[in-house]
Design an enzyme around this catalytic site. Sequence first.
Site, mmCIF file in Angstrom:
data_model
loop_
_atom_site.group_PDB
_atom_site.id
_atom_site.type_symbol
_atom_site.label_atom_id
_atom_site.label_comp_id
_atom_site.label_asym_id
_atom_site.label_seq_id
_atom_site.Cartn_x
_atom_site.Cartn_y
_atom_site.Cartn_z
ATOM 1 N N ALA A 120 -45.071 5.040 -7.057
ATOM 2 C CA ALA A 120 -45.673 6.369 -6.909
ATOM 3 C C ALA A 120 -44.645 7.478 -7.054
ATOM 4 C CB ALA A 120 -46.362 6.466 -5.550
ATOM 5 N N ASN A 188 -41.571 3.142 0.222
ATOM 6 C CA ASN A 188 -40.926 2.294 -0.771
ATOM 7 C C ASN A 188 -40.359 3.140 -1.912
ATOM 8 O OD1 ASN A 188 -41.239 -0.565 0.058
ATOM 9 N ND2 ASN A 188 -43.404 -0.036 0.072
ATOM 10 N N HIS A 218 -43.868 13.789 -3.096
ATOM 11 C CA HIS A 218 -42.460 13.387 -3.060
ATOM 12 C C HIS A 218 -41.652 14.358 -3.913
ATOM 13 C CE1 HIS A 218 -43.971 9.635 -1.389
ATOM 14 N NE2 HIS A 218 -44.729 9.489 -2.450
#
Length: 267
Positions: A120, A188, A218
């Site tokens: 992602a 992760n 992010h």
Amino acid sequence: MAAQAVGIAGLGAVGAPVARRIAAGIPGLNLRAVATRDRTKVAKLLPGCDVPVVGFEELAQWCDIIVEALPRALFRSVAEPAIDHGRIFMPLTVGALLDETDLIERARKSGARIIVPTGALLGLDAVRAAAEGKIISASIETRKPPDGLRGAPYLEEHGISLDDLREPLLVFSGSARDGARGFPANVNVAAALSLAGIGPDRTRLEIWADPSLTRNTHRITIEADSARFTMQIEGIPSEENPRTGKLTPLSTIAALRSLVETLRVGS
């Protein structure tokens, strides 16, 4: 060239859609077997797909490529046999690799390959390129809706409640290594960034619970001798598991395609 036999360990929000896509047909890939804790759900998760269901340790005996999409506690049950049999091992629980570094040395000896999908995140090709020179600093700020962080060990250990949150709350600040340990199902992305760049102890991570968000966000900042860049991605959470973004299974499928396609774009 014969199709590569793929095995999927775990049929959750990532493993199930990856298995369905391969079963629907990807040239050069063949869904050979799956492994899951609840075998009674396989028919529902993979309708019309007559694929053998085997134990986690058995996947390496059946398949050339093993995709791991399991809870952290089950990681080694799939990783060890895959690596010892010299297979291509594609882990989604990337944070486990930060503490299981012996597996990397075992892979060198057995001839196995460990391939981590981007997941992602974005821009790992740029980070890897910068790492061929010198990366001075690397950081990632992760912001998620509170439901995407609930149940994380770090929150429970430190008594951090996300109930009735009305404004963004910084719940963690530290190294990517410590963040992966405290939030094994949530970050992760930070582990993948650290492996592509300057390592888990030098990569800095902030995690925010933000009730105003509907997407997992992010933001990566890299300072290197070759470039300075900042990247941001806003991923839509999976309906099945808000800790996981919808982009993660798609990234995994793309990584699998890259193993068998004639033309590959990106480093």
